[in-house]
Design an enzyme around this catalytic site. Structure first.
Site, PDB file in Angstrom:
ATOM      1  N   SER A 129       0.828  -1.200  -0.216  1.00 37.56           N
ATOM      2  CA  SER A 129       0.033  -0.076  -0.066  1.00 37.56           C
ATOM      3  C   SER A 129       0.951   1.193   0.091  1.00 37.56           C
ATOM      4  CB  SER A 129      -0.915   0.112   1.221  1.00 37.56           C
ATOM      5  OG  SER A 129      -1.528   1.235   1.330  1.00 37.56           O
ATOM      6  N   HIS A 143      -1.276  -1.352  -4.174  1.00 33.79           N
ATOM      7  CA  HIS A 143      -2.625  -1.042  -3.726  1.00 33.79           C
ATOM      8  C   HIS A 143      -2.679   0.431  -3.211  1.00 33.79           C
ATOM      9  CE1 HIS A 143      -5.975  -2.068  -1.324  1.00 33.79           C
ATOM     10  NE2 HIS A 143      -5.750  -1.300  -0.438  1.00 33.79           N
ATOM     11  N   MET A 201     -12.309   3.604  -0.779  1.00 31.74           N
ATOM     12  CA  MET A 201     -13.159   3.882   0.408  1.00 31.74           C
ATOM     13  C   MET A 201     -13.823   5.560   0.342  1.00 31.74           C
ATOM     14  SD  MET A 201     -10.016   2.602   2.960  1.00 31.74           S
ATOM     15  CE  MET A 201      -8.733   2.759   1.926  1.00 31.74           C
ATOM     16  N   MET A 219     -11.400  -6.389   5.273  1.00 34.65           N
ATOM     17  CA  MET A 219     -10.759  -5.264   5.943  1.00 34.65           C
ATOM     18  C   MET A 219     -10.535  -5.959   7.275  1.00 34.65           C
ATOM     19  SD  MET A 219     -10.173  -2.583   4.233  1.00 34.65           S
ATOM     20  CE  MET A 219      -9.509  -1.796   5.665  1.00 34.65           C
ATOM     21  N   GLY A 271      -9.665   3.931   7.071  1.00 36.11           N
ATOM     22  CA  GLY A 271      -9.493   5.306   7.489  1.00 36.11           C
ATOM     23  C   GLY A 271      -8.090   5.747   7.642  1.00 36.11           C
ATOM     24  N   PHE A 272      -7.341   4.983   8.007  1.00 37.15           N
ATOM     25  CA  PHE A 272      -5.819   5.274   8.686  1.00 37.15           C
ATOM     26  C   PHE A 272      -5.117   3.898   8.372  1.00 37.15           C
ATOM     27  CE2 PHE A 272      -8.934   7.851  11.084  1.00 37.15           C
ATOM     28  CZ  PHE A 272      -8.378   9.278  11.007  1.00 37.15           C
ATOM     29  N   GLY A 328      -1.397   2.067   9.479  1.00 38.28           N
ATOM     30  CA  GLY A 328      -0.665   1.784  10.760  1.00 38.28           C
ATOM     31  C   GLY A 328      -1.444   1.002  11.933  1.00 38.28           C
ATOM     32  N   ASP A 372      -6.534  -6.561   3.951  1.00 39.39           N
ATOM     33  CA  ASP A 372      -5.768  -5.251   4.301  1.00 39.39           C
ATOM     34  C   ASP A 372      -6.063  -4.605   5.646  1.00 39.39           C
ATOM     35  OD1 ASP A 372      -5.163  -2.504   3.908  1.00 39.39           O
ATOM     36  OD2 ASP A 372      -6.771  -2.220   2.420  1.00 39.39           O
ATOM     37  N   GLY A 373      -4.901  -4.393   6.231  1.00 42.21           N
ATOM     38  CA  GLY A 373      -4.790  -3.628   7.636  1.00 42.21           C
ATOM     39  C   GLY A 373      -4.110  -4.455   8.697  1.00 42.21           C
ATOM     40  N   GLY A 378       1.466  -2.321   4.176  1.00 43.69           N
ATOM     41  CA  GLY A 378       1.935  -0.760   4.049  1.00 43.69           C
ATOM     42  C   GLY A 378       3.218  -0.731   4.746  1.00 43.69           C
TER      43      GLY A 378
END
Length: 218
Positions: free
Chosen positions: A10, A35, A70, A139, A144-145, A147, A177-178, A199
């Site tokens: 990401s 991504h 998103m 998800m 929204g953020f 890390g 993702d996340g 990410g």
């Protein structure tokens, strides 16, 4: 769709002062997809970037561009991202009361269509969409953020989605993702995911190529 675990770094975690170089380098690191986290400040509280960034980056990489919208009213955004060079366009089920129509729109533009689920959304909410989805994005944080910490409770959902698809003879990409890192990547793979978005795990790693290999399970 693939026996290979695909890694989609990401770019939300990349160095924005040299973003073109960061994206260009991902091919040499043997990443599979790029991504793109698109946030509008409405569906999620943050704002990132839009289709012009996708268009600007497209010439520097031959990797699959994976646009994760998103955003509120995603159908309005789809044509712009298709024109800008996105290969996969994913919308959120929660953001679109006409998700079936939007997935068909994405496919009509020659792109792979994805549908995403927030952690609190049941897989049952997308059962009627499975025939029109090339990718299901689970998800593992609240969007929204970057890390954030991985939410372990989504792991059974990944497995249920994989089984639900298999029973219907479907084999979409299942993306997570996340909070994906060395530890959680294995949990996701074991649950049935075959595309992992990462990410910080990639862009903050001392050796990015090694990290991509670890996430893939090599």
């Amino acid at each position: 769709m693939t026996d290979r675990i695909l890694i989609a770094p990401s770019i939300l975690s990349a160095d924005f002062t040299r973003l073109g170089s960061e994206v260009e380098a991902l091919s040499a690191l043997e990443a599979d997809w790029v991504h793109l986290d698109i946030m509008d400040g409405h569906f999620v509280p943050n704002i990132t970037f839009g289709a012009p960034m996708c268009r600007a980056l497209r010439p520097v990489s031959g990797l699959v561009f994976d646009a994760h919208l998103m955003v509120a009213e995603p159908a309005k955004w789809v044509p712009a991202f298709a024109e800008a060079g996105a290969d996969v366009i994913t919308i959120h089920r929660e953001a679109d009361p006409h998700a079936h129509r939007t997935l068909q729109l994405i496919r009509s533009l020659g792109k792979k269509a994805g549908v995403a689920l927030n952690p609190a959304t049941s897989e049952n909410d997308i059962e009627y969409l499975l025939d029109d989805a090339d990718l299901i994005l689970v998800m593992s944080v609240n969007p929204g953020f970057g890390g954030q910490k991985f939410i372990d409770a989504v792991l059974p959902k990944i497995e249920r989605i994989r089984n639900m698809c298999a029973k219907r003879g479907l084999d979409p990409f299942i993306e997570v993702d996340g909070g994906v890192n060395e530890k959680t990547a294995k949990l996701c793979r074991d649950a049935g995911a075959n595309v992992l978005v990462a990410g910080n795990a990639v862009f903050k790693a001392p050796d990015r190529a090694e990290m991509i290999s670890i996430l893939r399970g090599n």
